[in-house]
Design a protein around this motif. Structure first.
Motif, PDB file in Angstrom:
ATOM      1  N   GLY A   1       6.791  12.611  -6.205  1.00 48.76           N
ATOM      2  CA  GLY A   1       6.258  11.448  -6.230  1.00 48.76           C
ATOM      3  C   GLY A   1       6.484  10.474  -4.727  1.00 48.76           C
ATOM      4  N   LEU A   2       7.558  11.339  -3.953  1.00 49.38           N
ATOM      5  CA  LEU A   2       7.550  10.495  -2.604  1.00 49.38           C
ATOM      6  C   LEU A   2       6.581  10.653  -1.398  1.00 49.38           C
ATOM      7  N   ASN A   3       5.700  11.564  -2.184  1.00 49.41           N
ATOM      8  CA  ASN A   3       4.616  11.910  -1.286  1.00 49.41           C
ATOM      9  C   ASN A   3       3.655  10.880  -0.890  1.00 49.41           C
ATOM     10  N   ARG A   4       3.460  10.169  -2.079  1.00 44.01           N
ATOM     11  CA  ARG A   4       2.463   8.990  -1.899  1.00 44.01           C
ATOM     12  C   ARG A   4       3.262   7.840  -0.851  1.00 44.01           C
ATOM     13  N   TYR A   5       4.460   7.695  -1.035  1.00 45.11           N
ATOM     14  CA  TYR A   5       4.996   6.823  -0.052  1.00 45.11           C
ATOM     15  C   TYR A   5       5.136   6.998   1.318  1.00 45.11           C
ATOM     16  N   LEU A   6       5.419   8.368   1.508  1.00 49.46           N
ATOM     17  CA  LEU A   6       5.615   8.674   2.851  1.00 49.46           C
ATOM     18  C   LEU A   6       4.280   8.556   3.630  1.00 49.46           C
ATOM     19  N   VAL A   7       3.082   8.642   3.061  1.00 52.65           N
ATOM     20  CA  VAL A   7       1.738   8.327   3.809  1.00 52.65           C
ATOM     21  C   VAL A   7       1.655   6.793   3.723  1.00 52.65           C
ATOM     22  N   LEU A   8       2.408   6.018   3.326  1.00 51.50           N
ATOM     23  CA  LEU A   8       1.983   4.683   3.341  1.00 51.50           C
ATOM     24  C   LEU A   8       2.964   3.939   4.540  1.00 51.50           C
ATOM     25  N   PRO A   9       1.997   3.248   5.233  1.00 51.89           N
ATOM     26  CA  PRO A   9       2.750   2.270   6.193  1.00 51.89           C
ATOM     27  C   PRO A   9       4.095   1.493   5.636  1.00 51.89           C
ATOM     28  N   GLY A  10       5.205   1.501   6.788  1.00 54.14           N
ATOM     29  CA  GLY A  10       6.246   0.816   6.116  1.00 54.14           C
ATOM     30  C   GLY A  10       7.419   1.612   5.446  1.00 54.14           C
ATOM     31  N   SER A  11       8.354   0.856   5.173  1.00 56.00           N
ATOM     32  CA  SER A  11       9.735   1.591   5.048  1.00 56.00           C
ATOM     33  C   SER A  11      10.049   1.936   3.458  1.00 56.00           C
TER      34      SER A  11
END
Lengths: 329, 270
Positions: B94-104
């Motif tokens: 599920g980390l994948n979706r956060y890694l492509v989003l700008p921001g921390s």
């Protein structure tokens, strides 16, 4: 837009012997093996291009996409996407790309899609007017306006995928990675998604990298494909030249006026029989012998209509993979 | 991460958490009620057997108040330790979706964690207020506006410090896949050495001196003792300074482990 040189990714995976003893033994010592997911590939993708990545499960398509989207680091090699090194994950880079994963939900499961979109507006800092305009365009084109306030987990698979596409495209990305966007969808939904991608690409002109197991996706959407197997590229070029470069055969289809068949000896001399029915004959023949074979069929059978085609692309690609594993048949 | 986005994520998570009414009440009643009942029976027996008025500087009533406050403060400090955290995202991809989003990603998760505190805060106000009314303020004599004002930054520090340590343990999932046992070990160690299991005054003097320099005291004992007026201003400043020093250590550790871990990440599940 995308430049890749000699990119490789090797995973280290643990192996465990089967059974209870294997489990106990693995508590003390584990065997690790290196799995080469992507091996020294090079690639260039231009603005507005749709590139199809074709390969079997585990061929390395998704690993390549993950590296280009900045999710994972490569073992070696170089890549720049929009002038950025993807795995450095600069915010300026991430504001210009989008990733849709057919097998993994991106939106927040417990919330209505509209709430998720509002959050994405904050994350991407999309100006209010542009956000409204994009949302209206995307929701109307995909015909999901009436579902925007329904919890994502209550939507059908097709509706959910449409919401995922909206979420990915709200910020007008310059590069879109689509990893099996039609997987598991019924034919109507698959068609709707394909039509949408084509129309979106016409109007907004992003570069799109598409992976799919459905040849129809690839045939309808991509002019250029990369065939990948065991992490290496087998072919990178125009879709319509795959058949001519990788097969020395063509398919002759004859529709007959009345039931008839060729004598076995004549048939064997033509090529390989693909299909034979009362009113139909289909044979695969060498390119060099197409004219001669067509003439024989016209002479020997009561032909109502005759067509000479390249082999079906899916079949050609399947054969490329098969020949890589067991040698030419 | 911008303050606006932080607030948006936090309020969204708060709404989500509060929408599960049954879970809220079960967590409130079972979480607080069961823990408090255990403490009540245990200390009742201890005081009866010892035959003394006070143990570790606490009378029976003061001991009960200590536990009421520490149970409620611990809920606010701990937040949601297990569900929806980084280790789950790493393990399931599920980390994948956060890694492509700008921001921390850390900022996003911390904002979610702050949002998930709302039920804990409601429970703290609810049960703390109820106890005040039922007990007639017995045991709360040391609580003043000044101790409340000092306790609030101590609780904020405790929450951030706890989150950073737990975050680092979650991020070990890059190597270990499953970090459940690590988290459970941490929870018990932090509770015992931080004063959530027993007041720190029950430890031998030498141990108490050592604990003053470790991060655990800042997690539970410092905010609770500060609120109850059992800590002088000077001791509070010292405790906060030690806590802030550990905050820097925890932040550096979390950052280093995250950076190393990202190199290992394979994004399984995509």
């Amino acid at each position: 837009m995308i430049h890749v040189r000699d990119l490789s990714k090797t995973y280290t995976v643990h192996e465990k012997a089967p059974g209870l003893m294997g489990s106990v033994r693995s508590l003390f010592a584990r065997k690790t093996v290196a799995r080469h997911a992507v091996q020294g590939v090079s690639l260039h993708v231009a603005e507005g291009e749709i590139l199809g990545l074709v390969g079997a499960n585990g061929a390395g398509k998704t690993t390549l996409v993950k590296m280009l989207a900045g999710i994972i680091h490569p073992t070696s090699g170089e890549a720049t996407v929009l002038g950025h090194i993807p795995w450095q994950r600069e915010n300026d880079f991430r504001r210009q790309i989008a990733l849709v994963m057919g097998q993994k939900a991106q939106l927040w499961w417990d919330l209505p899609a509209a709430d998720g979109f509002l959050l994405l507006r904050e994350i991407y800092r999309i100006p209010e007017a542009r956000y409204r305009e994009n949302l209206a365009y995307l929701a109307e084109t995909l015909d999901v306006t009436r579902h925007l306030h329904v919890q994502v987990r209550r939507l059908s698979l097709g509706e959910r995928m449409k919401m995922e596409l909206i979420a990915a495209l709200l910020h007008d990305p310059k590069i879109v990675f689509l990893d099996e966007p039609t997987i598991g969808l019924d034919l109507t939904a698959q068609r709707a998604i394909r039509e949408f991608i084509l129309s979106y690409r016409e109007t907004r002109k992003p570069a799109i990298i598409l992976t799919s197991h459905y040849m129809e996706d690839i045939e309808r959407l991509c002019k250029r494909i990369v065939i990948i197997d065991e992490g290496a590229f087998l072919y990178d070029g125009p879709l319509d030249q795959v058949a001519s470069r990788h097969t020395s055969q063509k398919v002759i289809t004859a529709h007959l006026e009345r039931p008839a068949s060729l004598p076995p000896a004549v048939l064997a001399g033509l090529g390989t029989l693909v299909k034979q029915e009362e009113y139909l004959l289909q044979v695969r023949v060498l390119r060099a012998r197409v004219a001669e074979a067509a003439a024989t069929i016209l002479r020997e059978l009561p032909v109502a209509d005759l067509a000479i085609d390249e082999e079906d692309i899916g079949t050609v690609i399947e054969r490329i993979f098969r020949e890589r594993r067991v040698g030419p048949s | 991460m911008s303050p606006g986005l932080f607030l948006h994520v936090a309020t969204m998570e708060a709404r989500r958490r509060m929408s599960y009414r049954v879970d809220f009440w079960i967590n409130a009643i079972a979480g607080f009620g069961a823990e408090f009942a255990l403490v009540w029976f245990l200390w009742k027996a201890m005081f009866a057997m010892s035959g003394t008025e006070a143990i570790g500087g606490y009378t029976f009533d003061q001991m009960l108040v200590y536990y009421v406050v520490v149970i409620l403060v611990a809920k606010v400090v701990r937040g949601v330790e297990f569900e929806g955290q980084a280790s789950e995202d790493i393990y399931q991809g599920g980390l994948n979706r956060y890694l492509v989003l700008p921001g921390s990603y850390f900022g996003f998760k911390y904002a979610q964690s702050i949002g998930s505190l709302l039920p804990a805060l409601v429970q703290a106000v609810l049960f703390g207020g109820l106890w005040l009314v039922l007990s007639g303020r017995t045991g709360f004599e040391g609580v003043t506006p000044a101790t409340v004002a000092m306790a609030i930054p101590a609780i904020v520090l405790a929450n951030l410090l706890h989150y950073l340590f737990v975050w680092t343990l979650h991020v070990i999932a890059f190597w270990a896949d499953n970090v459940w046992s690590l988290l459970v070990a941490w929870r018990h160690a932090a509770a015992l050495l931080g004063g959530a299991m027993i007041p720190l005054t029950l430890f031998p003097t030498g141990m108490q001196s050592t604990l003053e320099w470790l991060p655990f005291r800042a997690l539970f004992a410092l905010p609770v003792e500060t609120l109850l007026g059992r800590v002088t201003f000077e001791a509070w400043v010292d405790g906060m300074l030690v806590g802030c020093a550990w905050l820097v250590v925890a932040a550096l550790l979390a950052r280093a482990v995250w950076r190393r871990g990202c190199l290992q990440y394979s994004g399984i599940g995509i």
